[in-house]
Design an enzyme around this catalytic site. Structure first.
Site, PDB file in Angstrom:
ATOM      1  N   LYS A 158       0.846  -1.030  -0.072  1.00 36.89           N
ATOM      2  CA  LYS A 158       0.072  -0.432   0.106  1.00 36.89           C
ATOM      3  C   LYS A 158       0.859   0.980   0.163  1.00 36.89           C
ATOM      4  CE  LYS A 158      -4.273   2.013   2.539  1.00 36.89           C
ATOM      5  NZ  LYS A 158      -4.648   2.004   1.550  1.00 36.89           N
TER       6      LYS A 158
HETATM    7  N1  PPE Z   1      -7.522  -1.689  -2.446  1.00 40.63           N
HETATM    8  C1  PPE Z   1      -7.346  -0.161  -2.671  1.00 40.63           C
HETATM    9  C2  PPE Z   1      -7.025   0.016  -3.449  1.00 40.63           C
HETATM   10  C3  PPE Z   1      -8.036   0.828  -0.970  1.00 40.63           C
HETATM   11  O1  PPE Z   1      -6.639   1.886  -1.330  1.00 40.63           O
HETATM   12  C4  PPE Z   1      -8.177   0.064  -0.401  1.00 40.63           C
HETATM   13  C5  PPE Z   1      -8.172   0.131   1.773  1.00 40.63           C
HETATM   14  C6  PPE Z   1      -8.695  -1.547  -0.383  1.00 40.63           C
HETATM   15  C7  PPE Z   1      -8.227  -1.776  -1.798  1.00 40.63           C
HETATM   16  C8  PPE Z   1      -9.873  -1.773   1.074  1.00 40.63           C
HETATM   17  O2  PPE Z   1      -8.148  -2.377   2.098  1.00 40.63           O
HETATM   18  P1  PPE Z   1      -8.820  -2.922   3.264  1.00 40.63           P
HETATM   19  O3  PPE Z   1      -9.230  -1.388   3.997  1.00 40.63           O
HETATM   20  O4  PPE Z   1      -7.914  -2.910   3.729  1.00 40.63           O
HETATM   21  O5  PPE Z   1     -10.166  -3.445   3.859  1.00 40.63           O
HETATM   22  N2  PPE Z   1      -8.266   1.970   0.700  1.00 40.63           N
HETATM   23  C9  PPE Z   1      -8.451   3.245   2.104  1.00 40.63           C
HETATM   24  C10 PPE Z   1      -7.631   3.762   0.861  1.00 40.63           C
HETATM   25  C11 PPE Z   1      -9.232   5.343   1.252  1.00 40.63           C
HETATM   26  C12 PPE Z   1      -8.466   6.992   1.131  1.00 40.63           C
HETATM   27  O6  PPE Z   1      -8.912   7.368  -0.040  1.00 40.63           O
HETATM   28  O7  PPE Z   1      -7.713   6.708   1.676  1.00 40.63           O
HETATM   29  C13 PPE Z   1      -9.117   2.466   3.452  1.00 40.63           C
HETATM   30  O8  PPE Z   1     -10.176   2.466   3.042  1.00 40.63           O
HETATM   31  O9  PPE Z   1      -8.632   3.286   4.243  1.00 40.63           O
END
Ligand code: PPE
Length: 312
Positions: A158
């Site tokens: 990430k």
């Molecule tokens: N894919 C991406 C590309 C992504 O950024 C997130 C989280 C997810 C999947 C889901 O992952 P998880 O949060 O571990 O379930 N995106 C984060 C950032 C958003 C932002 O705008 O900043 C979040 O949801 O916190």
């Protein structure tokens, strides 16, 4: 607009919100050199509790490893810092943003000589895809932008730079009147939203793209997989052709910010009945019951903030 809280954790100490600044020639500003996390803390009857804290920190340590960054803090130390930060800022429900970046020193692509700075901030963050989204579902499109191809920018990390791709997906979707965009992977299969993983339901079975489809290994994704298994709903991690989206009974997003958000239309094609479906609703109920503390935390997903010793 972001409402500041009092303190931000920086390299082992708490500093004032306004002091968390970096130089314009810091490596991260020029080359996107950062890894970060997004974590929610929920308000429960027993006080604020952080959702899957250790799993998020583990992913951040993994992201750092991929980029040859040594964070200099252990998982336990970072967990302790985050619990302490929420407590110090007297927050209830909030969003935590740990970020490790390459700071000021050399200029040039090689990041090796630039210091690694680790920060954690927290603030209140409401509903990511709008107030109505969780109950009504959102209208989305398939993006004309492809998700990061394998062996280009690693999606199991990430990293800040990955979000340039996410921004293209999100801005295009908004410009065309949609709430969010779904990106395909470089093979043309469904990957994920700009900030969410995706699930498709057809004939009572859930499909979700595998980690090889250029997705972030979402912590909420993992939570959905566990809850679905417990509810007896079959889940398959498999390549999902784009057109499966249109003929699905239900499609929904998962993410820390988005939680579990149903999708009611894609490219103006109505999905199922055009509203939240029974599978998404059932998963939401279980998910929110745990994080709001109305059902026991049977998976050990919550780290209480009001407990002074033994940060789990
Ligand atoms: N894919 C991406 C590309 C992504 O950024 C997130 C989280 C997810 C999947 C889901 O992952 P998880 O949060 O571990 O379930 N995106 C984060 C950032 C958003 C932002 O705008 O900043 C979040 O949801 O916190």
């Amino acid at each position: 607009m972001l409402t500041p809280t009092e303190k931000i954790w920086h390299n082992g100490r708490f500093i004032d919100w306004d002091d968390a600044k970096i130089h314009v020639l810091a490596h991260v500003v020029n080359y996107g050199t950062s890894v970060f996390e997004g974590i929610r803390c929920y308000s429960t009857p027993a006080g604020p509790a952080i959702f899957r804290l250790r799993e998020h920190i583990r992913r951040m340590i993994d992201s750092a490893k991929i980029y040859r960054m040594d964070l200099g803090y252990s998982l336990d130390e970072l967990a302790e810092a985050m619990v302490e930060l929420v407590r110090l800022n007297r927050m209830q429900a909030c969003y935590l943003r740990p970020i490790a970046l390459r700071g000021y020193g050399e200029i040039g692509v090689n990041p090796g000589k630039n210091p690694i700075e680790v920060y954690v901030a927290c603030w209140e963050w409401g509903k990511y895809l709008g107030e109505e989204a969780l109950a009504q579902g959102v209208d989305v499109c398939v993006s004309s932008w492809t998700r990061l191809a394998p062996n280009t920018l690693p999606t199991l990390a990430k990293s800040g730079a990955n979000y340039m791709n996410s921004q293209l997906i999100k801005m295009e979707a908004l410009a065309n009147g949609y709430t969010e965009g779904i990106a395909l992977d470089s093979g043309g299969y469904v990957s994920e939203g700009s900030g969410e993983n995706i699930f498709v339901v057809r004939d009572g079975k859930i499909l979700t793209p595998p980690l090889g489809a250029s997705v972030l290994p979402g912590i909420t994704r993992d939570s959905v997989l566990k809850l679905a298994a417990e509810l007896g709903i079959p889940v398959v991690e498999t390549l999902v052709p784009r057109e499966m989206l249109y003929i699905a009974d239900e499609v929904f997003f998962s993410g820390t910010a988005a939680e579990i958000t149903p999708i009611r239309s894609i490219d103006k094609i109505t999905i199922g009945k055009g509203r939240r479906g029974p599978v998404a609703e059932k998963l939401q109920q279980e998910f929110f019951a745990i994080i709001e503390g109305s059902k026991p935390d049977r998976y050990g997903w919550l780290t209480p903030v009001n407990v002074t010793v033994g940060v789990k």
